[in-house]
Design an enzyme around this catalytic site. Structure first.
Site, PDB file in Angstrom:
ATOM      1  N   LYS A 130      49.810  45.378  46.433  1.00 45.30           N
ATOM      2  CA  LYS A 130      50.528  46.916  47.407  1.00 45.30           C
ATOM      3  C   LYS A 130      50.253  46.375  48.066  1.00 45.30           C
ATOM      4  O   LYS A 130      51.280  47.512  49.228  1.00 45.30           O
ATOM      5  CB  LYS A 130      48.639  47.764  46.831  1.00 45.30           C
ATOM      6  CG  LYS A 130      48.718  49.078  47.604  1.00 45.30           C
ATOM      7  CD  LYS A 130      46.902  49.767  47.035  1.00 45.30           C
ATOM      8  CE  LYS A 130      46.471  50.219  46.253  1.00 45.30           C
ATOM      9  NZ  LYS A 130      45.694  51.018  45.848  1.00 45.30           N
ATOM     10  N   GLU A 180      45.747  34.775  48.658  1.00 47.56           N
ATOM     11  CA  GLU A 180      46.730  34.332  47.582  1.00 47.56           C
ATOM     12  C   GLU A 180      47.844  34.500  46.798  1.00 47.56           C
ATOM     13  O   GLU A 180      48.666  33.999  45.958  1.00 47.56           O
ATOM     14  CB  GLU A 180      44.888  34.238  46.697  1.00 47.56           C
ATOM     15  CG  GLU A 180      44.314  34.376  47.596  1.00 47.56           C
ATOM     16  CD  GLU A 180      43.534  34.993  47.502  1.00 47.56           C
ATOM     17  OE1 GLU A 180      41.719  35.240  47.958  1.00 47.56           O
ATOM     18  OE2 GLU A 180      43.936  36.555  47.894  1.00 47.56           O
ATOM     19  N   HIS A 204      27.941  29.404  18.481  1.00 46.28           N
ATOM     20  CA  HIS A 204      28.107  27.279  18.687  1.00 46.28           C
ATOM     21  C   HIS A 204      27.682  27.360  19.934  1.00 46.28           C
ATOM     22  O   HIS A 204      27.492  26.100  20.324  1.00 46.28           O
ATOM     23  CB  HIS A 204      29.070  26.869  17.794  1.00 46.28           C
ATOM     24  CG  HIS A 204      28.742  27.342  17.345  1.00 46.28           C
ATOM     25  ND1 HIS A 204      27.456  26.707  15.794  1.00 46.28           N
ATOM     26  CD2 HIS A 204      29.128  28.186  16.055  1.00 46.28           C
ATOM     27  CE1 HIS A 204      27.839  26.905  15.064  1.00 46.28           C
ATOM     28  NE2 HIS A 204      29.006  27.978  15.171  1.00 46.28           N
ATOM     29  N   GLY A 206      41.658  48.303  42.531  1.00 50.82           N
ATOM     30  CA  GLY A 206      42.576  47.402  41.666  1.00 50.82           C
ATOM     31  C   GLY A 206      42.142  47.511  40.514  1.00 50.82           C
ATOM     32  O   GLY A 206      43.052  47.118  39.577  1.00 50.82           O
ATOM     33  N   ARG A 207      40.942  47.564  40.320  1.00 49.95           N
ATOM     34  CA  ARG A 207      40.128  46.935  38.740  1.00 49.95           C
ATOM     35  C   ARG A 207      40.294  48.174  37.566  1.00 49.95           C
ATOM     36  O   ARG A 207      40.029  48.035  36.589  1.00 49.95           O
ATOM     37  CB  ARG A 207      38.720  46.790  39.295  1.00 49.95           C
ATOM     38  CG  ARG A 207      37.969  47.789  39.901  1.00 49.95           C
ATOM     39  CD  ARG A 207      36.639  47.508  39.990  1.00 49.95           C
ATOM     40  NE  ARG A 207      35.800  47.969  40.936  1.00 49.95           N
ATOM     41  CZ  ARG A 207      35.597  48.466  41.944  1.00 49.95           C
ATOM     42  NH1 ARG A 207      36.419  47.412  43.046  1.00 49.95           N
ATOM     43  NH2 ARG A 207      35.224  48.714  42.544  1.00 49.95           N
ATOM     44  N   LYS A 209      36.651  35.917  52.674  1.00 48.55           N
ATOM     45  CA  LYS A 209      38.097  35.965  53.358  1.00 48.55           C
ATOM     46  C   LYS A 209      38.290  36.069  54.621  1.00 48.55           C
ATOM     47  O   LYS A 209      39.517  34.527  54.873  1.00 48.55           O
ATOM     48  CB  LYS A 209      38.823  37.284  52.202  1.00 48.55           C
ATOM     49  CG  LYS A 209      38.910  37.295  50.903  1.00 48.55           C
ATOM     50  CD  LYS A 209      39.529  38.809  51.170  1.00 48.55           C
ATOM     51  CE  LYS A 209      40.169  38.897  48.807  1.00 48.55           C
ATOM     52  NZ  LYS A 209      40.843  40.267  48.968  1.00 48.55           N
ATOM     53  N   GLU A 240      31.802  43.726  40.115  1.00 52.22           N
ATOM     54  CA  GLU A 240      32.354  44.419  41.213  1.00 52.22           C
ATOM     55  C   GLU A 240      32.133  46.150  41.482  1.00 52.22           C
ATOM     56  O   GLU A 240      32.797  46.350  42.640  1.00 52.22           O
ATOM     57  CB  GLU A 240      33.956  44.364  41.436  1.00 52.22           C
ATOM     58  CG  GLU A 240      34.554  44.761  42.473  1.00 52.22           C
ATOM     59  CD  GLU A 240      36.338  43.734  42.911  1.00 52.22           C
ATOM     60  OE1 GLU A 240      36.521  43.159  43.031  1.00 52.22           O
ATOM     61  OE2 GLU A 240      37.219  44.495  42.763  1.00 52.22           O
TER      62      GLU A 240
END
Length: 567
Positions: A208, A214, A386, A269-270, A514, A355
């Protein structure tokens, strides 16, 4: 005035008294006593079927939990969210991801703007661009159609699109392959770049602000890689587009403003895969299927808005979670999708729920009176059986499970889907029933074991059972059903946040690391090391700096990935 925590309510007191009795129940007995139990504790909406009968509940439990939801103002907060109230109080923002999937013409104004018109203007822009790429009309610097789409983002700009593209794999374009890069670890990008042809690769930079550390590190590396092979900067606009609102930074990168797809600060964001962040999804499955994804989510939105709380799918799913977390003290929830294409869904829900609700203070800043979000984890069945299902069946901790599967497969391989469904249904039944000493002894005796052998093995063969689960069924894993499934968990997360008194739409917890990383990054790159670090962090930095200076050799047999950008 601070809102009264749910633990101070009369309904909570009644639930605590009720829980003291529920602790004595065995679900197997509840089923035996009520032949209609499964019918009473199941619900269908927007193409999703939820069976929540394998929980430690009865009709009184559900009635009390619904009363708790009413007492906590779930309906009022829901209506405020859909109306555009600034319920994200710490950031003073509206929360309107639901507006992203509302049909054209749906009226909703925010700060004097018709946001429905804004949403559909961006969808039209996305449709035009995706149609060009998918038909081959969009050509790269050497006149070729695109073959690879690389989405560079992180968090909600990565997990949602990656999950959806994988889930809807059968609907993908045969010429286009989707890739997702998020990790600042160069191994992620270094492994991908050598497999790509820059002349037929399209990069989507999803940030945005166009400053996410990152994302921009990976974007700059991809840009350098591209220009090493096609040095004309004018070619960047044919191979890079942006999902952003920072026009100057996008232009400085070399992306044409008309290839910038915006979204808004009322989209967290999510919760953003429905927005231009979903451009990679639309490129993969096409506009019509993307529209079906939106429509499925909107159908669940309508159900959430209109259904009474006691027959409301996300409300009931949330309340069962509250019952397990706050009354039975179950500290985690396992997500078990019995569908290989839902392999990223547990990770997606980790971000969505943890979050959103992984917090220790209420909206007013006061400490929470009870634990909030459980740890969310899981993997696809039957792989999980398993691996960690041993713990689910016989571990000391009770872990509720959400089983998710589709009744119809997306393939035509004979026998596979029947076996898959059999495993899914058997696991929820086994968790509920368990196996007692009499059953285990009889089985071992029938196998010819001696009495001493039976006595020695018996403790290992016991299954406590009475372990709760929900089962969610989709007819098929189609775009519409996936949309409804995602929206279901979004609204479940919201309802739980309301009851806990949490602002589910900020994420301050990701910020501290951060900030510290910026300082340490500078120190690792050569700046003087601060004397304010603790001895552990100071020692780790010193070791890393020494390793860089010494240029230690890689282990025998290892080699650095070549990405066409190394000197």
């Amino acid at each position: 005035m601070p809102r009264m925590p749910f633990t101070a309510s009369a309904t909570h007191t009644a639930l605590m008294d009720h829980h003291a009795r529920a602790c004595q129940w065995r679900m197997a007995d509840l089923f035996a006593q009520d032949p209609l139990r499964a019918q009473a504790f199941s619900l269908e909406a927007a193409g999703l079927f939820l069976d929540y009968s394998k929980n430690r509940i009865d009709r009184t439990t559900v009635a009390l939990l619904v009363a708790l939801a009413r007492e906590c103002g779930v309906a009022q907060q829901r209506d405020a969210m859909f109306a555009g109230a600034r319920i994200n109080t710490t950031e003073n923002r509206a929360v309107l991801h639901t507006a992203l999937r509302a049909p054209r013409g749906h009226t909703l104004r925010l700060d004097g703007r018709d946001i429905n018109a804004d949403v559909h203007a961006v969808l039209d822009q996305m449709r035009l661009f995706s149609d060009q790429v998918r038909t081959g009309a969009w050509r790269g610097c050497q006149g070729q159609a695109m073959t690879d789409i690389v989405n560079i983002g992180i968090g909600g700009s990565d997990l949602g699109p990656k999950m959806a593209c994988q889930a809807l794999r059968p609907y993908g374009h045969p010429r286009l392959t989707s890739h997702f890069i998020s990790n600042a670890d160069g191994n992620d990008l270094a492994a991908l770049l050598p497999r790509l042809n820059p002349a037929t690769t399209l990069f989507i930079i999803a940030s945005k602000t166009f400053t996410t550390a990152e994302t921009m590190m990976n974007a700059q590396t991809a840009r350098t890689w591209f220009l090493r092979q096609h040095p004309h900067t004018g070619d960047l606009k044919k191979h890079f587009v942006a999902v952003s609102t920072n026009t100057p930074a996008v232009q400085a990168f070399g992306i044409a403003p008309e290839n910038m797809f915006p979204f808004w600060d009322w989209v967290g964001g999510r919760y953003s895969l429905w927005s231009a962040i979903g451009l990679s999804i639309m490129l993969a499955i096409g506009f019509d299927h993307f529209a079906q994804l939106l429509a499925g989510a909107h159908a669940l939105d309508r159900h959430f808005q209109e259904a009474p709380l006691e027959r409301n799918l996300p409300v009931l799913l949330a309340l069962i979670g509250i019952w397990n977390r706050n009354y039975f003290q179950d500290a985690s929830l396992s997500i078990a999708p019995y569908h290989q294409d839902l392999k990223y869904f547990p990770a997606y829900l980790q971000q969505l729920e943890m979050e959103s609700n992984g917090k220790q203070v209420a909206c007013d800043g006061t400490p929470l009176a009870a634990p909030a979000c459980p740890v969310i984890w899981g993997n696809v069945g039957t792989n999980g059986q398993h691996a960690y299902f041993q713990l689910l069946h016989q571990g000391a901790d009770v872990v509720p499970v959400d089983f998710i599967t589709a009744l119809q497969p997306a393939h035509d391989l004979p026998g596979h889907h029947t076996a898959l469904l059999a495993n899914c249904f058997a696991q929820s039944e086994a968790l509920m029933l368990g196996k007692n000493a009499g059953q285990a002894s009889a089985e071992m005796q029938a196998e010819g074991n001696s009495a001493p052998a039976i006595a020695a093995l018996l403790p290992h063969k016991l299954f406590p059972g009475n372990r709760p689960s929900n089962t969610l069924l989709l007819e098929t894993l189609s775009p519409a059903r996936l949309g409804a499934l995602i929206a279901l968990y979004e609204h479940k997360t919201f309802v739980q946040g309301v009851i806990w008194g949490i602002n589910s739409f900020d994420q301050w917890g990701v910020e501290l690391g951060k900030v510290l990383a910026k300082q340490i990054h500078a120190e690792l790159a050569g700046a003087a090391v601060s004397n304010q670090h603790d001895s552990s962090t100071h020692g780790l930095i010193a070791r890393a700096r020494a390793a860089t200076l010494q240029e230690k050799a890689l282990p025998d047999g290892a080699s650095r990935s070549r990405s066409s950008i190394s000197p």
